[in-house]
Write an enzyme that holds these catalytic residues in place. Structure first.
Site, mmCIF file in Angstrom:
data_model
loop_
_atom_site.group_PDB
_atom_site.id
_atom_site.type_symbol
_atom_site.label_atom_id
_atom_site.label_comp_id
_atom_site.label_asym_id
_atom_site.label_seq_id
_atom_site.Cartn_x
_atom_site.Cartn_y
_atom_site.Cartn_z
ATOM 1 N N CYS A 241 0.698 -1.295 0.031
ATOM 2 C CA CYS A 241 -0.010 -0.150 -0.106
ATOM 3 C C CYS A 241 0.699 1.279 0.079
ATOM 4 O O CYS A 241 1.666 1.731 0.858
ATOM 5 C CB CYS A 241 -0.974 -0.070 1.182
ATOM 6 S SG CYS A 241 -1.764 1.589 1.658
ATOM 7 N N GLY A 242 0.663 2.382 -0.895
ATOM 8 C CA GLY A 242 1.520 3.414 -0.941
ATOM 9 C C GLY A 242 1.234 4.316 0.264
ATOM 10 O O GLY A 242 2.126 5.025 0.745
ATOM 11 N N HIS A 243 0.086 4.393 0.598
ATOM 12 C CA HIS A 243 -0.376 5.412 1.733
ATOM 13 C C HIS A 243 0.196 4.677 2.892
ATOM 14 O O HIS A 243 0.556 5.518 4.057
ATOM 15 C CB HIS A 243 -1.870 5.411 1.879
ATOM 16 C CG HIS A 243 -2.584 6.140 0.791
ATOM 17 N ND1 HIS A 243 -2.267 7.382 0.465
ATOM 18 C CD2 HIS A 243 -3.750 5.814 -0.091
ATOM 19 C CE1 HIS A 243 -3.101 7.877 -0.288
ATOM 20 N NE2 HIS A 243 -3.928 6.760 -0.871
ATOM 21 N N CYS A 244 0.393 3.422 3.007
ATOM 22 C CA CYS A 244 1.011 2.900 4.212
ATOM 23 C C CYS A 244 2.727 3.112 4.303
ATOM 24 O O CYS A 244 3.209 3.072 5.309
ATOM 25 C CB CYS A 244 0.882 1.317 4.162
ATOM 26 S SG CYS A 244 -0.740 0.705 4.410
#
Length: 497
Positions: A52-55
């Site tokens: 996950c990019g946001h993670c």
């Protein structure tokens, strides 16, 4: 033998409860999760996915927050769980997107609603784990709180901490999670900040530096002041600020579509700050960097292209979002102030997106509608008109397309039945607002009664719906469709445009 079994069980228990750390963040799994929750009164847990990019973007800020909490001697711990590996834990806590954060207080979880910068995380968990406002017992403490409390802090100055004003202040402090609040009744502190009676000051390391409120009758008035004054005059739209923007008390926003790469933030925004201050109680000024890939959908929502930047729009958040367009893309002080003043005075008309009418709109069995021909075609009292409101990127709409084509083909020789579709992302109607895709409505001949279709999206179901005059499959949707079929990286929040 029994002793051997006992020592094995004891050893296994120790192994299972062992909790490793990664940059100060506890690493939890199904074996040690309960132990961590039981042993820590306050613990914030991030459920993440490695891809996950946001993670990935959150990870360094999360670690920094864990370090700050440890350095300050806080009892609050930060932890993380790989939800793609620990599927049982993810299911137990209803994880549907990434990252999702849960704050456990004495074992009971609540949703995290703060920002994703280290200071935001620290301020949120400190507020949730302690008193709503820090007691400032000396002038030195007050100065340190202002200097080291972050970009913005709020202090209430009261002669009596049992006064109604002080009670209102603490009530507001308990509901504003990300901003540090302090309170003082010390005479030397009150004297230093020029107050003998009740006063609340927002200290900020941006814009004019501080804002004061010395008269308030209830906590609603005070809360509105705090939520407004803790934001910059022009707020940069990003994932961290989205919740503050859309969850704030000001529901009218002036959006500036700008390019950081082109230097618009430096050349366009500074002269506009006095206008933002003048209309602060009416509109929130927001800048959107169009160079960010995540903001492409916002441009599409407003029917804008990169070539039109820099430009501006006003939105009003009601049950439906209303949009207003200026006469030109001129962002001079005079034009911006005139645009805002006309909006405040109620002189602007809602802006509706519309595509040009294709010359061959009625060539195929499925007729193509746009804003300009919708009313003329759909409200023809001599026909039953079935309309699909769709989005080009919607997976459900793509699945329906071949069935819908067959449906139109089967009714193409019926003079009193017409099958049509409209791209609702590019064409807006004043009388009909669409929030889910696809939405299917039947406009009946004669009285133009509008009936929503709630049956199966099959050729048989749609055929029966038309032939029954809308009685088969009648009714509004039971549950809203997902607008996309792509996996969510973020938690289930509707905090962006």
């Amino acid at each position: 033998m029994r002793f051997f079994i006992f020592t094995c069980l004891l050893f296994c228990g120790v192994v299972h409860s062992e909790i490793k750390e990664d940059e100060g963040v506890l690493v939890l799994d199904k074996n040690n999760f309960k132990d961590a929750i039981d042993k820590n009164e306050f613990i914030l847990v991030e459920f993440y996915a490695p891809w996950c990019g946001h993670c990935k973007a959150l990870a360094p800020e999360y670690a920094k927050a864990a370090s700050k909490l440890k350095e300050s001697g806080s009892v609050v711990k930060l932890a993380k769980v790989d939800a793609t590996e620990e599927t049982e834990l993810a299911e137990t806590y209803g994880i549907r997107g990434y990252p999702t954060l849960k704050f456990f207080k004495s074992g009971f979880p609540v949703d995290y609603s703060g920002g994703r910068q280290a200071d935001d995380i620290v301020n949120w968990v400190v507020k949730k784990s302690g008193p709503p406002a820090k007691a400032l017992s000396s002038l030195a403490e007050a100065k340190d709180f202002i200097e080291n409390g972050g970009n913005v802090v709020v202090i209430g100055f009261f002669a009596d901490d049992k006064s109604e004003e002080a009670k209102h202040f603490l009530a507001v402090a308990s509901t504003v999670d990300e901003t540090p609040f302090g309170i003082s009744t010390e005479p030397e502190v009150l004297k230093a900040y020029n107050t003998e009676a009740s006063k609340v000051i927002v200290f900020k390391k941006f814009d004019e530096g501080k804002a004061e409120l010395d008269k308030f009758s209830d906590h609603h008035q005070l809360r509105n002041f705090v939520l407004t004054e803790t934001l910059p005059l022009v707020v940069e739209f990003n994932h961290e600020s989205a919740q503050k923007i859309f969850g704030g008390v000001i529901k009218s926003h002036l959006l500036f579509f700008l390019s950081k790469k082109a230097g618009h933030l430096e050349s366009v925004l500074p002269p506009l700050k006095p206008i933002a201050r003048k209309f602060r109680e009416n509109l929130l000024f927001v800048s959107i960097d169009v160079d960010e890939p995540d903001h492409k959908r916002i441009l599409e929502f407003f029917g804008l292209s990169a070539e039109q930047v820099p430009t501006m729009r006003i939105i009003r958040l009601e049950e439906e979002m209303l949009k207003y367009k200026p006469e030109s893309d001129d962002l001079s002080e005079e034009k911006v102030e005139g645009f805002v003043q006309n909006y405040v005075d109620g002189k602007l008309k809602e802006h509706l997106l519309s595509q040009p009418l294709p010359e061959d709109w009625d060539k195929n069995p499925v007729k193509v509608l746009v804003s300009s021909n919708f009313d003329e075609v759909v409200f023809d009292k001599s026909k039953d008109v079935l309309v699909e409101f769709y989005a080009p990127w919607c997976g459900h709409c793509k699945q329906l397309a071949p069935t819908y084509d067959k449906l139109a083909e089967s009714f193409k020789d019926k003079d009193d039945i017409l099958i049509a579709k409209i791209d609702s992302t590019a064409n807006e109607l004043e009388h009909t607002k669409i929030s889910n895709f696809p939405t299917i409505k039947l406009y009946k001949k004669g009285d133009n009664e509008v009936i929503d279709y709630n049956g199966e999206r099959t050729l048989e179901g749609l055929t029966k719906f038309i032939e029954s005059g809308g009685e088969f499959g009648r009714g509004p949707p039971d549950t809203p469709e997902e607008e996309e079929e792509e996996p969510e990286e973020d938690g289930p929040k509707k905090d962006e445009l």
